[in-house]
Design a protein around this motif. Structure first.
Motif, PDB file in Angstrom:
ATOM      1  N   TYR A   1       0.815  -1.217   0.000  1.00  0.00           N
ATOM      2  CA  TYR A   1       0.000   0.000   0.000  1.00  0.00           C
ATOM      3  C   TYR A   1       0.850   1.270   0.000  1.00  0.00           C
ATOM      4  O   TYR A   1       0.377   2.315  -0.456  1.00  0.00           O
ATOM      5  CB  TYR A   1      -0.989  -0.029   1.170  1.00  0.00           C
ATOM      6  CG  TYR A   1      -2.324  -0.596   0.741  1.00  0.00           C
ATOM      7  CD1 TYR A   1      -3.408   0.220   0.457  1.00  0.00           C
ATOM      8  CD2 TYR A   1      -2.486  -1.960   0.554  1.00  0.00           C
ATOM      9  CE1 TYR A   1      -4.612  -0.290   0.021  1.00  0.00           C
ATOM     10  CE2 TYR A   1      -3.687  -2.496   0.118  1.00  0.00           C
ATOM     11  CZ  TYR A   1      -4.748  -1.652  -0.146  1.00  0.00           C
ATOM     12  OH  TYR A   1      -5.930  -2.172  -0.596  1.00  0.00           O
ATOM     13  N   GLU A   2       2.079   1.203   0.476  1.00  0.00           N
ATOM     14  CA  GLU A   2       2.972   2.359   0.306  1.00  0.00           C
ATOM     15  C   GLU A   2       3.289   2.556  -1.174  1.00  0.00           C
ATOM     16  O   GLU A   2       3.352   3.696  -1.665  1.00  0.00           O
ATOM     17  CB  GLU A   2       4.267   2.155   1.100  1.00  0.00           C
ATOM     18  CG  GLU A   2       4.121   2.331   2.608  1.00  0.00           C
ATOM     19  CD  GLU A   2       3.911   3.778   3.035  1.00  0.00           C
ATOM     20  OE1 GLU A   2       3.898   4.680   2.165  1.00  0.00           O
ATOM     21  OE2 GLU A   2       3.760   4.018   4.245  1.00  0.00           O
ATOM     22  N   LEU A   3       3.476   1.446  -1.897  1.00  0.00           N
ATOM     23  CA  LEU A   3       3.698   1.553  -3.338  1.00  0.00           C
ATOM     24  C   LEU A   3       2.447   2.080  -4.035  1.00  0.00           C
ATOM     25  O   LEU A   3       2.539   2.857  -4.993  1.00  0.00           O
ATOM     26  CB  LEU A   3       4.092   0.187  -3.909  1.00  0.00           C
ATOM     27  CG  LEU A   3       5.480  -0.331  -3.511  1.00  0.00           C
ATOM     28  CD1 LEU A   3       5.691  -1.745  -4.038  1.00  0.00           C
ATOM     29  CD2 LEU A   3       6.575   0.593  -4.014  1.00  0.00           C
ATOM     30  N   ALA A   4       1.270   1.643  -3.568  1.00  0.00           N
ATOM     31  CA  ALA A   4       0.023   2.146  -4.140  1.00  0.00           C
ATOM     32  C   ALA A   4      -0.117   3.646  -3.899  1.00  0.00           C
ATOM     33  O   ALA A   4      -0.538   4.401  -4.792  1.00  0.00           O
ATOM     34  CB  ALA A   4      -1.169   1.399  -3.548  1.00  0.00           C
ATOM     35  N   LEU A   5       0.232   4.095  -2.707  1.00  0.00           N
ATOM     36  CA  LEU A   5       0.167   5.521  -2.395  1.00  0.00           C
ATOM     37  C   LEU A   5       1.106   6.312  -3.298  1.00  0.00           C
ATOM     38  O   LEU A   5       0.732   7.356  -3.859  1.00  0.00           O
ATOM     39  CB  LEU A   5       0.529   5.744  -0.918  1.00  0.00           C
ATOM     40  CG  LEU A   5       0.545   7.193  -0.430  1.00  0.00           C
ATOM     41  CD1 LEU A   5      -0.821   7.834  -0.591  1.00  0.00           C
ATOM     42  CD2 LEU A   5       1.001   7.246   1.028  1.00  0.00           C
ATOM     43  N   ASP A   6       2.326   5.799  -3.458  1.00  0.00           N
ATOM     44  CA  ASP A   6       3.291   6.476  -4.329  1.00  0.00           C
ATOM     45  C   ASP A   6       2.800   6.497  -5.769  1.00  0.00           C
ATOM     46  O   ASP A   6       2.933   7.515  -6.472  1.00  0.00           O
ATOM     47  CB  ASP A   6       4.643   5.764  -4.245  1.00  0.00           C
ATOM     48  CG  ASP A   6       5.694   6.433  -5.097  1.00  0.00           C
ATOM     49  OD1 ASP A   6       6.199   7.502  -4.700  1.00  0.00           O
ATOM     50  OD2 ASP A   6       6.001   5.906  -6.190  1.00  0.00           O
ATOM     51  N   ALA A   7       2.209   5.382  -6.215  1.00  0.00           N
ATOM     52  CA  ALA A   7       1.695   5.314  -7.586  1.00  0.00           C
ATOM     53  C   ALA A   7       0.574   6.328  -7.798  1.00  0.00           C
ATOM     54  O   ALA A   7       0.515   6.999  -8.838  1.00  0.00           O
ATOM     55  CB  ALA A   7       1.208   3.899  -7.888  1.00  0.00           C
ATOM     56  N   ALA A   8      -0.326   6.441  -6.822  1.00  0.00           N
ATOM     57  CA  ALA A   8      -1.433   7.393  -6.941  1.00  0.00           C
ATOM     58  C   ALA A   8      -0.912   8.826  -7.018  1.00  0.00           C
ATOM     59  O   ALA A   8      -1.405   9.644  -7.812  1.00  0.00           O
ATOM     60  CB  ALA A   8      -2.388   7.237  -5.761  1.00  0.00           C
ATOM     61  N   VAL A   9       0.086   9.142  -6.208  1.00  0.00           N
ATOM     62  CA  VAL A   9       0.674  10.491  -6.234  1.00  0.00           C
ATOM     63  C   VAL A   9       1.306  10.768  -7.590  1.00  0.00           C
ATOM     64  O   VAL A   9       1.138  11.843  -8.181  1.00  0.00           O
ATOM     65  CB  VAL A   9       1.707  10.639  -5.102  1.00  0.00           C
ATOM     66  CG1 VAL A   9       2.480  11.954  -5.248  1.00  0.00           C
ATOM     67  CG2 VAL A   9       1.020  10.587  -3.739  1.00  0.00           C
ATOM     68  N   ARG A  10       2.055   9.780  -8.126  1.00  0.00           N
ATOM     69  CA  ARG A  10       2.705   9.956  -9.420  1.00  0.00           C
ATOM     70  C   ARG A  10       1.688  10.156 -10.546  1.00  0.00           C
ATOM     71  O   ARG A  10       1.940  10.894 -11.502  1.00  0.00           O
ATOM     72  CB  ARG A  10       3.589   8.747  -9.731  1.00  0.00           C
ATOM     73  CG  ARG A  10       4.847   8.642  -8.869  1.00  0.00           C
ATOM     74  CD  ARG A  10       5.556   7.326  -9.127  1.00  0.00           C
ATOM     75  NE  ARG A  10       6.730   7.152  -8.300  1.00  0.00           N
ATOM     76  CZ  ARG A  10       7.976   7.493  -8.656  1.00  0.00           C
ATOM     77  NH1 ARG A  10       8.182   8.050  -9.845  1.00  0.00           N
ATOM     78  NH2 ARG A  10       8.990   7.287  -7.851  1.00  0.00           N
ATOM     79  N   LEU A  11       0.539   9.469 -10.427  1.00  0.00           N
ATOM     80  CA  LEU A  11      -0.498   9.567 -11.449  1.00  0.00           C
ATOM     81  C   LEU A  11      -1.386  10.794 -11.271  1.00  0.00           C
ATOM     82  O   LEU A  11      -2.190  11.118 -12.153  1.00  0.00           O
ATOM     83  CB  LEU A  11      -1.379   8.313 -11.428  1.00  0.00           C
ATOM     84  CG  LEU A  11      -0.730   7.008 -11.891  1.00  0.00           C
ATOM     85  CD1 LEU A  11      -1.635   5.822 -11.568  1.00  0.00           C
ATOM     86  CD2 LEU A  11      -0.448   7.058 -13.391  1.00  0.00           C
ATOM     87  N   GLY A  12      -1.270  11.464 -10.120  1.00  0.00           N
ATOM     88  CA  GLY A  12      -2.182  12.569  -9.818  1.00  0.00           C
ATOM     89  C   GLY A  12      -3.583  12.083  -9.520  1.00  0.00           C
ATOM     90  O   GLY A  12      -4.554  12.844  -9.655  1.00  0.00           O
ATOM     91  N   ASP A  13      -3.708  10.826  -9.101  1.00  0.00           N
ATOM     92  CA  ASP A  13      -5.008  10.212  -8.783  1.00  0.00           C
ATOM     93  C   ASP A  13      -5.298  10.458  -7.301  1.00  0.00           C
ATOM     94  O   ASP A  13      -4.903   9.679  -6.440  1.00  0.00           O
ATOM     95  CB  ASP A  13      -4.957   8.716  -9.091  1.00  0.00           C
ATOM     96  CG  ASP A  13      -6.285   8.017  -8.839  1.00  0.00           C
ATOM     97  OD1 ASP A  13      -7.201   8.649  -8.273  1.00  0.00           O
ATOM     98  OD2 ASP A  13      -6.394   6.823  -9.187  1.00  0.00           O
ATOM     99  N   ARG A  14      -6.008  11.533  -7.002  1.00  0.00           N
ATOM    100  CA  ARG A  14      -6.205  11.918  -5.615  1.00  0.00           C
ATOM    101  C   ARG A  14      -7.211  11.001  -4.913  1.00  0.00           C
ATOM    102  O   ARG A  14      -7.096  10.755  -3.710  1.00  0.00           O
ATOM    103  CB  ARG A  14      -6.655  13.373  -5.533  1.00  0.00           C
ATOM    104  CG  ARG A  14      -5.692  14.325  -6.259  1.00  0.00           C
ATOM    105  CD  ARG A  14      -5.812  15.724  -5.742  1.00  0.00           C
ATOM    106  NE  ARG A  14      -5.221  15.852  -4.426  1.00  0.00           N
ATOM    107  CZ  ARG A  14      -5.451  16.881  -3.603  1.00  0.00           C
ATOM    108  NH1 ARG A  14      -6.265  17.848  -3.982  1.00  0.00           N
ATOM    109  NH2 ARG A  14      -4.889  16.931  -2.423  1.00  0.00           N
ATOM    110  N   GLU A  15      -8.190  10.480  -5.640  1.00  0.00           N
ATOM    111  CA  GLU A  15      -9.100   9.510  -5.034  1.00  0.00           C
ATOM    112  C   GLU A  15      -8.355   8.228  -4.692  1.00  0.00           C
ATOM    113  O   GLU A  15      -8.573   7.631  -3.630  1.00  0.00           O
ATOM    114  CB  GLU A  15     -10.258   9.210  -5.990  1.00  0.00           C
ATOM    115  CG  GLU A  15     -11.222  10.379  -6.159  1.00  0.00           C
ATOM    116  CD  GLU A  15     -12.401  10.019  -7.041  1.00  0.00           C
ATOM    117  OE1 GLU A  15     -12.452   8.862  -7.514  1.00  0.00           O
ATOM    118  OE2 GLU A  15     -13.262  10.890  -7.267  1.00  0.00           O
ATOM    119  N   GLY A  16      -7.467   7.800  -5.589  1.00  0.00           N
ATOM    120  CA  GLY A  16      -6.637   6.638  -5.301  1.00  0.00           C
ATOM    121  C   GLY A  16      -5.715   6.892  -4.122  1.00  0.00           C
ATOM    122  O   GLY A  16      -5.461   5.997  -3.311  1.00  0.00           O
TER     123      GLY A  16
END
Length: 642
Positions: free
Chosen positions: A442-457
């Motif tokens: 989930y830390e990787l998921a959080l980083d991925a969401a930030v990189r994608l600009g996916d704020r809901e993610g």
């Protein structure tokens, strides 16, 4: 949610990669891996091991080359000695030469096998509990397979003098003080030939090739270095080709050895690998290479098909061919396969020769497969017909899914990271031994969401991290993640997400007995849910408020919340939650002595569980109902007149 174990547990076994807790009067033999087919000789080694296991040394280290048969010998010795260990046999593969199992993970696995439901958080706490459990246990045999260092073994050593530990390793582990060391050498020439003949006759009792050409058989055994791993591969070649004369095979082995340039101790193994690999058809060779790209310890037929880009039926046949050639092994459960660690390295070496585009395409197919399969399992979990299958798949593939998340992140496939993590959910990581995996994913998921600009993610990943930290008793980290999720959800206008984060924050406070804060967060969540018509959230928060009121001794208030939960969840078809609420109401009525109300709520709970397909829960409630009903009939029965 948690698992419950009742009664005494005997003959506990931790087997291979995963942990299996077996109870109900099973003996230690019931859970050990079976003795390998074609096991031959080793009488001197078995006698030496038997003597050590009954002698004064608490630890014995069985050392030898890769492929020499250390694990097979240890399993046979454990079977032979099991009757002398009434406490059972614990068997754990430490995977020292592939992906080493670290001591905290190994301790968690062993504690779970010993019946511990809630594993402590730190390694020190786990060691203390582990040794205290074993101190009270009858003599137990612990088999630690495939250790690469003393650091892997030392924290797992049991206390006292009644237990014994059998370690297998390619190293001497000289810094493991007090241990007796037994070197496992290659097979004697006679035993090597006997093993080859046994394997061939197991495939075809009429096979006379060894008996009719004993000198050539001895030459083949010598060319295999008398190593069981190499002999097994050669036996598979002969079994697959009943018309292949031994002299022709010997010639092929001689040619393979002449081409070998690596270290002398690996010559025989590599020669056998080369020969077996060269006899695979091109499609089998291609799949063999691509399987090394799978980041998990084992691979399913479906995942193998994705790697190969081939239909399932064709892939199944190719895997069967690789298995017959001893190039892969059966995994667990049925339908999964795995490499011997040397063969994985060998396959990876061959895969490096493929074009980078070929490898990248295979990895992309693998990631796509796991993302789709995980989402399919997520959709199947609520369904009665498919729930168990989905849970089994997720439990089996959990380590591989985490590894695939790491792979996808490394390759920059951030959208796939989110699909994988969110489809898995967080429940898979609520057992503490899996918590570190969940946090990493989930830390990787959080980083991925930030990189994608996916704020809901990003908000969803924050909530997931908060839940995992909560289950691991990381209070500060959990609170920080939930607070961040609340702020972000509010900013996005995500009312459901805000309510869920507030709900989780309240449950975190409740667990730490901060009831005032819990009421505050629960009330805020209820306000958000009501204001925006989030009926599922409202039913769930009502249940939690009932639990909180009950914990404070406010039974009538608790009953009011549980009743509201039962009514709302029944309206929206959340049958499991309806059943849970009625069960809580029955317990409150029981404490108040309202027997008829107890029966009414238990019957309502049973009906809700049955409607939702939760048959085991319904059966449990039905037993409670019958018990309450018998008690009522006994109370209402007229007393006799003397």
């Amino acid at each position: 949610m948690h698992n419950e174990v009742s009664g005494e547990v005997h003959g506990t076994v931790v087997q291979a990669r995963d942990v299996y807790l077996q109870s109900g009067g099973l003996t230690a033999l019931d859970g050990l891996p079976p003795v390998a087919a074609g096991f031959t000789g080793r009488s001197a080694d078995l006698t030496a091991l038997a003597d050590v296991l009954t002698g004064p040394h608490a630890v014995v280290v069985s050392t030898g080359l890769a492929g020499v048969g250390k694990t097979t010998l240890a399993v046979k010795a454990a079977h032979d000695a099991a009757a002398r260990f009434p406490g059972g046999v614990l068997f754990l593969d430490l995977q020292g030469y592939s992906t080493p199992v670290e001591p905290p993970t190994a301790l968690a696995a062993l504690l779970s096998a010993l019946g511990v439901l809630r594993v402590p958080e730190t390694q020190q706490e786990r060691e203390v509990l582990y040794r205290s459990r074993l101190a009270k246990r009858q003599p137990t045999l612990l088999v630690l397979d495939n250790a690469s260092s003393s650091a892997q073994v030392r924290p797992l050593l049991p206390p006292g003098e009644q237990h014994r530990v059998l370690v297998t390793s390619r190293h001497m582990l000289g810094d493991l003080q007090g241990a007796r060391r037994l070197a496992v050498d290659v097979l004697p020439a006679h035993d090597s030939v006997a093993m080859l003949e046994n394997w061939l006759r197991a495939s075809d009792p009429a096979d006379e090739r060894v008996a009719s050409a004993p000198e050539t058989a001895h030459e083949i055994a010598e060319l295999c270095g008398h190593l069981p791993l190499a002999l097994g591969i050669v036996a598979a070649l002969l079994s697959d080709d009943p018309g292949l004369p031994l002299r022709d095979l010997a010639e092929l082995l001689r040619e393979a050895r002449l081409a070998e340039l690596s270290s002398p101790e690996n010559v025989a193994v590599r020669a056998a690998f080369d020969l077996s690999h060269d006899r695979l058809d091109p499609a089998e060779q291609r799949l063999f290479r691509l399987l090394s790209l799978n980041p998990g310890r084992q691979v399913s037929i479906e995942a193998a098909a994705a790697l190969a880009g081939r239909p399932l039926r064709e892939t199944r046949k190719l895997l069967a061919g690789l298995r017959r050639a001893h190039m892969i092994e059966n995994g667990e459960p049925h339908g999964w396969f795995r490499f011997h660690d040397l063969l994985r390295l060998y396959a990876a070496e061959h895969c490096e020769a493929d074009d980078d585009e070929v490898r990248q395409a295979a990895l992309t197919r693998l990631i796509d497969y796991f993302a789709e399969a995980a989402e399919r399992a997520e959709q199947q979990r609520p369904d009665v017909e498919t729930r168990q299958r989905a849970r089994l798949w997720l439990r089996t593939e959990r380590p591989t899914l985490v590894a695939v998340i790491e792979l996808a992140h490394r390759l920059g496939q951030y959208d796939q990271v989110l699909r994988l993590a969110f489809a898995m959910g967080t429940y898979q990581f609520y057992r503490r031994r899996n918590g570190a995996e969940g946090i990493a994913a989930y830390e990787l998921a959080l980083d991925a969401a930030v990189r994608l600009g996916d704020r809901e993610g990003e908000a969803k990943a924050l909530r997931g991290l908060g839940r995992i930290h909560r289950e691991m008793n990381h209070y500060t980290a959990a609170r920080e993640r939930f607070d961040a999720a609340i702020l972000l959800s509010r900013e996005l206008g995500d009312h459901n997400g805000e309510g869920r984060a507030l709900h989780n924050l309240g449950s975190l406070a409740r667990r730490h007995k901060n009831f005032r804060s819990a009421w505050k967060q629960y009330s805020r969540a209820l306000t958000v849910y009501r204001a925006h018509g989030e009926r599922v959230g409202e039913a769930q928060i009502r249940y939690s408020m009932g639990v909180l009121a009950d914990a404070e001794g406010e039974r009538e208030l608790a009953a009011a919340h549980f009743q509201a939960c039962a009514e709302i969840s029944a309206e929206i078809g959340r049958h499991d939650l309806t059943g849970r609420a009625h069960r809580k109401l029955a317990l409150i009525a029981l404490d108040a002595g309202r027997k008829e109300e107890v029966q009414r709520h238990l019957e309502s709970a049973r009906s809700a569980y049955l409607e939702g397909g939760h048959h085991r829960k319904a059966e449990h409630v039905w037993r409670l109902f019958r018990k309450a009903n018998r008690s009522r009939r006994s109370r209402d029965r007229p007393s006799g007149v003397g």
